[in-house]
Design a protein around this motif. Structure first.
Motif, PDB file in Angstrom:
ATOM      1  N   PHE A 168       0.834  -1.205   0.000  1.00 44.12           N
ATOM      2  CA  PHE A 168       0.000   0.000   0.000  1.00 44.12           C
ATOM      3  C   PHE A 168       0.875   1.265   0.000  1.00 44.12           C
ATOM      4  N   ILE A 169       1.924   1.259   0.829  1.00 38.73           N
ATOM      5  CA  ILE A 169       2.816   2.427   0.882  1.00 38.73           C
ATOM      6  C   ILE A 169       3.433   2.683  -0.491  1.00 38.73           C
ATOM      7  N   VAL A 210       0.998   4.424  -2.646  1.00 31.53           N
ATOM      8  CA  VAL A 210       0.835   5.829  -2.277  1.00 31.53           C
ATOM      9  C   VAL A 210       1.998   6.679  -2.817  1.00 31.53           C
ATOM     10  N   LEU A 211       3.226   6.130  -2.684  1.00 30.53           N
ATOM     11  CA  LEU A 211       4.421   6.917  -3.022  1.00 30.53           C
ATOM     12  C   LEU A 211       4.860   6.781  -4.469  1.00 30.53           C
ATOM     13  N   CYS A 227      -4.890  -5.680  -1.803  1.00 36.00           N
ATOM     14  CA  CYS A 227      -5.108  -4.270  -1.439  1.00 36.00           C
ATOM     15  C   CYS A 227      -6.293  -3.727  -2.217  1.00 36.00           C
ATOM     16  N   ALA A 235      -8.568  -0.304  -1.660  1.00 36.92           N
ATOM     17  CA  ALA A 235      -7.535   0.727  -1.784  1.00 36.92           C
ATOM     18  C   ALA A 235      -7.641   1.506  -3.097  1.00 36.92           C
ATOM     19  N   ILE A 294      -6.314   5.310  -3.993  1.00 33.36           N
ATOM     20  CA  ILE A 294      -5.001   5.305  -4.641  1.00 33.36           C
ATOM     21  C   ILE A 294      -5.134   4.688  -6.043  1.00 33.36           C
TER      22      ILE A 294
END
Lengths: 137, 185
Positions: free
Chosen positions: A126-127, A130-131, B41, B46, B50
């Protein structure tokens, strides 16, 4: 049912990785200390088998199960993401002693503590999502 | 049938893993386990916040079937095919582990100090498992694949990007095993 086909492949994969002990934290530790050939043997034999098979597929222009030509896409040409992403993955691999396949296999085998590794892996994925656009690739 | 419960030799195991990759290729699929983390995810929602997770995970259902099968395989192998002779490490490795205070395998797949039910009483051990997971998840997505996608599929197709990733895997693994693990345990 096509799902059965993939369940069966997964089933064999799970047994092979467990019985070869590639799912074992100990084996990963031993591998990174160069104290056994076992893990290197597994990885190299798998690559060699795959290499010969892919050569045959390409030479013979083999079709897949649906009769369409098999096209194996090249990996995207880049550097930073492979070196740095790979390095980060390697740190986690040697710490938790599992890569993504074994995380699932160990959970299925009933090692409940691996839930934390899976949870962490989902957070890590997930990180990245996001990045993604801010990271150099 | 006793040989099935022994540690499977590397040449049989490696051959079967290579074959699994080839069979998936024949089915028109790509062998890659870490993609499932992205699908999970996405299933959890998610994709609403995102864009990276806003994709058609249903096209990846076959891969989720593979991991469900792998979980059943792990269950069968651990419960019905184990043997006290398993995980016979190099004696030198066992000595080293004992110096770090890590219990010897004696047939176990995972060390109790990190994965046993007792370990979960210690926040430190839970933290190690979580951080290990985060590094695995983040690193595999950043590198675009893990051991299955890069080391096995990529290298057998002579992909230079995969070679870079695999060198990265080993540099990271060596750093962890030699310099960081001794600080943690």
């Amino acid at each position: 049912m096509k799902a059965i086909r993939y369940l069966l492949i997964g089933f064999i994969f799970g047994i092979v990785l467990t019985k070869s002990e590639a799912v074992s934290w100990y084996r990963i530790y031993e591998m990174f200390h160069f104290q056994s050939f076992h893990m290197y043997g597994i990885i190299m034999t798998a690559i060699l088998t795959g290499f010969i098979g892919i050569r045959i597929i390409k030479r013979a222009n083999m079709k897949d199960i649906k009769g369409e030509p098999i096209v194996i896409a090249d990996k995207e040409n880049a550097s930073f993401r492979y070196w740095i992403g790979g390095l980060i993955f390697g740190l986690g691999w040697a710490l938790a002693g599992a890569c993504p396949g074994p995380i699932f296999i160990l959970l299925g085998a009933g090692f409940w503590s691996v839930t934390f590794v899976l949870g962490g892996a989902l957070v890590g994925t997930f990180i990245y999502g996001v990045l993604k656009d801010k990271l150099p690739h | 049938m006793e040989f099935l419960s022994q540690t499977w030799p590397w040449y049989i195991s490696g051959f079967l893993i290579g074959l699994i990759m080839l069979v998936l290729t024949y089915f028109g699929k790509k062998f890659g386990m870490s993609s499932n983390l992205r699908s999970l995810c996405s299933i959890a929602g998610a994709g609403k916040i995102i864009p990276f997770f806003n994709f058609d995970w249903r096209a990846q259902r076959w891969n989720l079937a593979v991991i469900i099968g792998a979980m059943i395989g792990g269950f069968v192998a651990v419960n019905f095919m184990n043997d006290p002779s398993n995980v016979a490490l190099n004696p030198q490795t066992i000595v080293q582990l004992e110096e770090l205070g890590i219990d010897r395998p004696d047939g176990k797949i995972l060390p109790d100090i990190l994965f046993g039910s007792e370990a979960l009483k210690y926040p430190k051990m839970i933290f190690i498992l979580l951080i290990g997971g985060v590094l695995i998840g983040f690193g595999s997505r950043y590198a675009g694949g893990c051991t299955s996608g890069h080391a096995i599929s990529g290298l057998s197709n002579l992909q230079i990007p995969s070679l870079k990733a695999v060198i990265g895997f080993f540099v990271g693994g060596l750093l962890m095993a030699h310099y960081i693990l001794p600080l943690i345990f």
